[in-house]
Design a protein around this motif. Structure first.
Motif, PDB file in Angstrom:
ATOM      1  N   ILE A 292      46.875 -14.456   0.198  1.00 47.94           N
ATOM      2  CA  ILE A 292      46.662 -15.665  -0.595  1.00 47.94           C
ATOM      3  C   ILE A 292      45.181 -16.040  -0.480  1.00 47.94           C
ATOM      4  CG2 ILE A 292      47.316 -18.061  -0.934  1.00 47.94           C
ATOM      5  CD1 ILE A 292      49.518 -16.046  -1.498  1.00 47.94           C
ATOM      6  N   PRO A 293      44.478 -16.157  -1.621  1.00 45.67           N
ATOM      7  CA  PRO A 293      43.041 -16.444  -1.543  1.00 45.67           C
ATOM      8  C   PRO A 293      42.788 -17.877  -1.110  1.00 45.67           C
ATOM      9  CG  PRO A 293      43.776 -16.482  -3.832  1.00 45.67           C
ATOM     10  CD  PRO A 293      44.953 -16.020  -3.010  1.00 45.67           C
ATOM     11  N   THR A 294      41.626 -18.095  -0.580  1.00 45.38           N
ATOM     12  CA  THR A 294      41.228 -19.458  -0.250  1.00 45.38           C
ATOM     13  C   THR A 294      41.008 -20.240  -1.554  1.00 45.38           C
ATOM     14  OG1 THR A 294      38.916 -18.735  -0.173  1.00 45.38           O
ATOM     15  CG2 THR A 294      40.135 -18.742   1.899  1.00 45.38           C
ATOM     16  N   THR A 295      40.902 -21.534  -1.413  1.00 46.33           N
ATOM     17  CA  THR A 295      40.743 -22.386  -2.597  1.00 46.33           C
ATOM     18  C   THR A 295      39.472 -22.003  -3.358  1.00 46.33           C
ATOM     19  OG1 THR A 295      41.837 -24.176  -1.427  1.00 46.33           O
ATOM     20  CG2 THR A 295      40.600 -24.754  -3.402  1.00 46.33           C
ATOM     21  N   LYS A 296      39.639 -21.778  -4.659  1.00 46.69           N
ATOM     22  CA  LYS A 296      38.521 -21.377  -5.521  1.00 46.69           C
ATOM     23  C   LYS A 296      38.119 -22.577  -6.373  1.00 46.69           C
ATOM     24  CE  LYS A 296      38.654 -17.086  -4.139  1.00 46.69           C
ATOM     25  NZ  LYS A 296      37.562 -16.467  -3.356  1.00 46.69           N
ATOM     26  N   LEU A 297      37.109 -23.309  -5.901  1.00 46.83           N
ATOM     27  CA  LEU A 297      36.622 -24.488  -6.603  1.00 46.83           C
ATOM     28  C   LEU A 297      35.288 -24.160  -7.267  1.00 46.83           C
ATOM     29  CD1 LEU A 297      37.411 -27.291  -3.989  1.00 46.83           C
ATOM     30  CD2 LEU A 297      38.801 -26.544  -5.936  1.00 46.83           C
ATOM     31  N   VAL A 298      35.228 -24.329  -8.569  1.00 50.58           N
ATOM     32  CA  VAL A 298      34.016 -24.063  -9.349  1.00 50.58           C
ATOM     33  C   VAL A 298      33.397 -25.402  -9.730  1.00 50.58           C
ATOM     34  CG1 VAL A 298      33.086 -23.026 -11.438  1.00 50.58           C
ATOM     35  CG2 VAL A 298      34.954 -21.899 -10.216  1.00 50.58           C
ATOM     36  N   LYS A 299      32.147 -25.622  -9.305  1.00 51.44           N
ATOM     37  CA  LYS A 299      31.468 -26.889  -9.545  1.00 51.44           C
ATOM     38  C   LYS A 299      30.369 -26.705 -10.597  1.00 51.44           C
ATOM     39  CE  LYS A 299      32.142 -28.436  -4.756  1.00 51.44           C
ATOM     40  NZ  LYS A 299      31.455 -28.917  -3.526  1.00 51.44           N
ATOM     41  N   THR A 300      30.290 -27.659 -11.503  1.00 52.89           N
ATOM     42  CA  THR A 300      29.202 -27.718 -12.485  1.00 52.89           C
ATOM     43  C   THR A 300      28.693 -29.150 -12.552  1.00 52.89           C
ATOM     44  OG1 THR A 300      30.786 -28.080 -14.288  1.00 52.89           O
ATOM     45  CG2 THR A 300      30.078 -25.809 -13.876  1.00 52.89           C
ATOM     46  N   ALA A 301      27.412 -29.295 -12.890  1.00 57.28           N
ATOM     47  CA  ALA A 301      26.803 -30.629 -12.912  1.00 57.28           C
ATOM     48  C   ALA A 301      25.811 -30.719 -14.066  1.00 57.28           C
ATOM     49  CB  ALA A 301      26.101 -30.930 -11.589  1.00 57.28           C
ATOM     50  N   ASP A 302      25.678 -31.925 -14.599  1.00 54.92           N
ATOM     51  CA  ASP A 302      24.730 -32.217 -15.681  1.00 54.92           C
ATOM     52  C   ASP A 302      24.018 -33.525 -15.358  1.00 54.92           C
ATOM     53  OD1 ASP A 302      25.466 -30.230 -18.111  1.00 54.92           O
ATOM     54  OD2 ASP A 302      27.307 -30.863 -17.114  1.00 54.92           O
ATOM     55  N   MET A 303      22.731 -33.594 -15.779  1.00 52.52           N
ATOM     56  CA  MET A 303      21.977 -34.830 -15.566  1.00 52.52           C
ATOM     57  C   MET A 303      20.894 -34.941 -16.635  1.00 52.52           C
ATOM     58  SD  MET A 303      19.734 -36.149 -12.277  1.00 52.52           S
ATOM     59  CE  MET A 303      21.135 -36.097 -11.166  1.00 52.52           C
ATOM     60  N   ARG A 304      20.734 -36.154 -17.159  1.00 53.81           N
ATOM     61  CA  ARG A 304      19.639 -36.463 -18.079  1.00 53.81           C
ATOM     62  C   ARG A 304      18.935 -37.707 -17.552  1.00 53.81           C
ATOM     63  NH1 ARG A 304      17.526 -35.490 -22.967  1.00 53.81           N
ATOM     64  NH2 ARG A 304      16.729 -37.216 -24.211  1.00 53.81           N
ATOM     65  N   PHE A 305      17.605 -37.649 -17.482  1.00 57.60           N
ATOM     66  CA  PHE A 305      16.861 -38.746 -16.892  1.00 57.60           C
ATOM     67  C   PHE A 305      15.451 -38.789 -17.466  1.00 57.60           C
ATOM     68  CE2 PHE A 305      16.737 -34.959 -14.377  1.00 57.60           C
ATOM     69  CZ  PHE A 305      15.434 -34.816 -13.935  1.00 57.60           C
ATOM     70  N   LYS A 306      14.804 -39.937 -17.289  1.00 60.16           N
ATOM     71  CA  LYS A 306      13.445 -40.138 -17.776  1.00 60.16           C
ATOM     72  C   LYS A 306      12.478 -40.041 -16.614  1.00 60.16           C
ATOM     73  CE  LYS A 306      10.523 -43.275 -20.447  1.00 60.16           C
ATOM     74  NZ  LYS A 306      10.425 -44.575 -21.177  1.00 60.16           N
ATOM     75  N   VAL A 307      11.318 -39.399 -16.870  1.00 62.63           N
ATOM     76  CA  VAL A 307      10.325 -39.184 -15.824  1.00 62.63           C
ATOM     77  C   VAL A 307       8.960 -39.646 -16.326  1.00 62.63           C
ATOM     78  CG1 VAL A 307      11.604 -37.243 -14.838  1.00 62.63           C
ATOM     79  CG2 VAL A 307       9.880 -36.826 -16.604  1.00 62.63           C
ATOM     80  N   LYS A 308       8.017 -39.691 -15.413  1.00 58.84           N
ATOM     81  CA  LYS A 308       6.651 -40.048 -15.795  1.00 58.84           C
ATOM     82  C   LYS A 308       5.918 -38.864 -16.409  1.00 58.84           C
ATOM     83  CE  LYS A 308       6.067 -43.710 -12.329  1.00 58.84           C
ATOM     84  NZ  LYS A 308       5.257 -44.179 -11.178  1.00 58.84           N
ATOM     85  N   SER A 309       6.127 -37.668 -15.848  1.00 57.06           N
ATOM     86  CA  SER A 309       5.466 -36.469 -16.352  1.00 57.06           C
ATOM     87  C   SER A 309       6.479 -35.326 -16.371  1.00 57.06           C
ATOM     88  CB  SER A 309       4.265 -36.091 -15.471  1.00 57.06           C
ATOM     89  OG  SER A 309       3.716 -34.852 -15.870  1.00 57.06           O
ATOM     90  N   VAL A 310       6.734 -34.809 -17.550  1.00 59.13           N
ATOM     91  CA  VAL A 310       7.695 -33.718 -17.686  1.00 59.13           C
ATOM     92  C   VAL A 310       7.217 -32.464 -16.970  1.00 59.13           C
ATOM     93  CG1 VAL A 310       8.710 -32.128 -19.363  1.00 59.13           C
ATOM     94  CG2 VAL A 310       8.723 -34.575 -19.815  1.00 59.13           C
ATOM     95  N   GLN A 311       5.961 -32.130 -17.110  1.00 58.68           N
ATOM     96  CA  GLN A 311       5.452 -30.905 -16.502  1.00 58.68           C
ATOM     97  C   GLN A 311       5.495 -30.967 -14.978  1.00 58.68           C
ATOM     98  OE1 GLN A 311       1.632 -29.744 -17.958  1.00 58.68           O
ATOM     99  NE2 GLN A 311       1.506 -27.898 -16.706  1.00 58.68           N
ATOM    100  N   GLN A 312       5.053 -32.070 -14.405  1.00 56.01           N
ATOM    101  CA  GLN A 312       5.070 -32.193 -12.946  1.00 56.01           C
ATOM    102  C   GLN A 312       6.495 -32.207 -12.412  1.00 56.01           C
ATOM    103  OE1 GLN A 312       2.774 -35.662 -11.936  1.00 56.01           O
ATOM    104  NE2 GLN A 312       0.846 -34.808 -12.722  1.00 56.01           N
ATOM    105  N   THR A 313       7.397 -32.874 -13.103  1.00 56.86           N
ATOM    106  CA  THR A 313       8.790 -32.904 -12.646  1.00 56.86           C
ATOM    107  C   THR A 313       9.414 -31.517 -12.716  1.00 56.86           C
ATOM    108  OG1 THR A 313       8.993 -35.181 -13.443  1.00 56.86           O
ATOM    109  CG2 THR A 313      11.037 -33.974 -13.023  1.00 56.86           C
ATOM    110  N   GLY A 314       9.128 -30.753 -13.769  1.00 53.88           N
ATOM    111  CA  GLY A 314       9.653 -29.393 -13.865  1.00 53.88           C
ATOM    112  C   GLY A 314       9.185 -28.520 -12.710  1.00 53.88           C
ATOM    113  N   ASP A 315       7.912 -28.648 -12.352  1.00 58.13           N
ATOM    114  CA  ASP A 315       7.391 -27.872 -11.214  1.00 58.13           C
ATOM    115  C   ASP A 315       8.058 -28.299  -9.908  1.00 58.13           C
ATOM    116  OD1 ASP A 315       5.734 -26.634 -13.031  1.00 58.13           O
ATOM    117  OD2 ASP A 315       3.993 -27.896 -12.579  1.00 58.13           O
ATOM    118  N   ALA A 316       8.277 -29.603  -9.742  1.00 57.90           N
ATOM    119  CA  ALA A 316       8.898 -30.096  -8.510  1.00 57.90           C
ATOM    120  C   ALA A 316      10.354 -29.634  -8.409  1.00 57.90           C
ATOM    121  CB  ALA A 316       8.821 -31.616  -8.465  1.00 57.90           C
ATOM    122  N   ILE A 317      11.075 -29.635  -9.519  1.00 61.36           N
ATOM    123  CA  ILE A 317      12.476 -29.189  -9.492  1.00 61.36           C
ATOM    124  C   ILE A 317      12.548 -27.696  -9.183  1.00 61.36           C
ATOM    125  CG2 ILE A 317      14.504 -28.833 -10.946  1.00 61.36           C
ATOM    126  CD1 ILE A 317      13.843 -31.443 -12.345  1.00 61.36           C
TER     127      ILE A 317
END
Length: 297
Positions: free
Chosen positions: A51-76
Motif C-alpha cells: 500500500i503506497p504512502t499518501t500521495k498529496l500533490v500541492k499546487t499554488a498560485d499568487m498575484r501581487f504588486k511590487v515596486k520593481s518587476v525586474q528586481q523582484t524576478g531576480d529575488a524570486i
C-alpha cells in the motif's frame, strides 16, 4: 428365469458405469473451474501489493504588486535556488499605455511614454518548503491580490494504477509460461504499452508529490520613460528660408535658360510664322476691300 437374471445384472453394470462417468466429468470440470478461479484470484489478489504512502500533490498560485518587476524576478529566482527548486518559466513584458513626441529640434524628438510592466513565473519547489516559500514571496510585494494553494490526494489513483500494472505483469508471465495463450501478437504489444504508460504515470505522480508547481504573477505601477530619438518626419528636414530662396532664384534662372533653348529648337516654326504673318499684312494692305468683303460675307 436365467435370462431375466442376466438382463438384470447387465442393466445394473451399465447404470454403475454411467454414474462413474458422470462423476468423473463433474470432478474434471470442477478442477478446471478451480484452476481458472485460482488464476483470477492470483491476478486480483491485493495482499501482495504494498500500500503506497499518501500521495498529496500541492499546487499554488499568487498575484501581487511590487515596486520593481525586474528586481523582484531576480529575488524570486535566487530564493527558489536556495530552497532547492528551479524556475521552469519566466516571462517579463512591458506595454506602452500612452506615448507623446515632443519636437526638440529639426532632427531630434523627445518621446515620453507611459509603460506598464508585469511578469509571470512558474517554479518547481520541494513540497515541504512550499508554505514558507509562499510566505516569503508575499513579503516581497506591496500587497497580494490573489493567493491560492490546492492539495490533491492521488493515493487511490496511484494504488489503482499499481494494481493494474501488477495484473498485467502476471498476465504476461503466464503467457510466457504457456498457461494463457494470446493469439494476436498486437494485443501483447498493446498490453506492454499499457504497462509502460502506467509506470510512467506513477513516476509522474511521484514527481508531482515531491515537487510542487508554483505560478507567480506580479506587476508594478506605470512609469514614465523619456528618450531622445531621431525625428522620423521627412518634412522637418527642410533648409532655412534664405537657402531655399537662393535655390528658387537659381532654379528660375535655369528655367529661363531652358525656355530660350526650347525656343531656339523651334526656330524653323518661328520663321515660318513670321513669314506667314508678313504675307498676310502685305495682302491686307494691297487689297483692303477684298479682305473687308471676305470678312462681311
Amino acid at each position: 428365469m436365467k435370462t431375466k437374471l442376466f438382463l438384470a445384472l447387465l442393466a445394473g453394470v451399465l447404470l454403475l458405469g454411467a454414474c462413474k462417468g458422470s462423476n468423473y466429468e463433474a470432478i474434471r470440470d470442477d478442477k478446471a473451474s478451480s484452476s481458472s478461479a485460482d488464476t483470477v484470484a492470483k491476478m486480483t489478489d491485493t495482499s501482495k501489493v504494498d500500500i503506497p504512502t499518501t500521495k498529496l500533490v500541492k499546487t499554488a498560485d499568487m498575484r501581487f504588486k511590487v515596486k520593481s518587476v525586474q528586481q523582484t524576478g531576480d529575488a524570486i529566482a535566487a530564493l527558489t535556488a536556495r530552497n532547492g527548486g528551479m524556475v521552469v518559466h519566466h516571462q517579463m513584458q512591458a506595454y506602452v499605455e500612452r506615448s507623446e513626441d515632443i519636437r526638440v529640434s529639426n532632427d531630434s524628438v523627445k518621446r515620453v511614454s507611459a509603460l506598464r510592466t508585469d511578469a509571470d513565473m512558474t517554479l518547481k519547489l520541494p513540497s515541504e518548503k512550499l508554505e514558507s516559500f509562499m510566505t516569503e514571496v508575499a513579503h516581497m510585494g506591496m500587497y497580494v491580490t490573489l493567493r491560492k494553494m490546492d492539495i490533491e490526494d492521488r493515493t487511490l489513483d496511484y494504488l489503482s494504477e499499481k494494481l493494474k500494472l501488477k495484473n498485467r505483469q502476471d498476465l504476461v508471465e503466464q503467457q510466457k509460461k504457456g498457461k494463457i495463450v494470446i493469439k494476436n501478437p498486437v494485443n501483447v504489444m498493446l498490453l506492454k504499452d499499457d504497462m509502460v504508460d502506467q509506470q510512467i504515470g506513477n513516476m509522474r505522480t511521484d514527481e508531482a508529490v515531491k515537487y510542487s508547481i508554483v505560478n507567480l504573477s506580479f506587476y508594478q505601477s506605470n512609469f514614465i520613460n523619456q528618450e531622445m530619438i531621431a525625428n522620423d518626419d521627412p518634412s522637418a528636414y527642410q533648409l532655412p528660408f534664405v537657402n531655399r530662396l537662393m535655390i528658387a532664384l537659381s532654379n528660375g534662372r535655369q528655367l529661363f535658360v531652358e525656355l530660350i533653348l526650347g525656343l531656339a529648337n523651334l526656330w524653323v516654326f518661328i520663321i515660318w510664322g513670321i513669314g506667314l504673318w508678313a504675307i498676310y499684312r502685305y495682302y491686307k494692305r494691297k487689297h483692303p476691300t477684298w479682305f473687308a468683303g471676305g470678312i462681311k460675307s
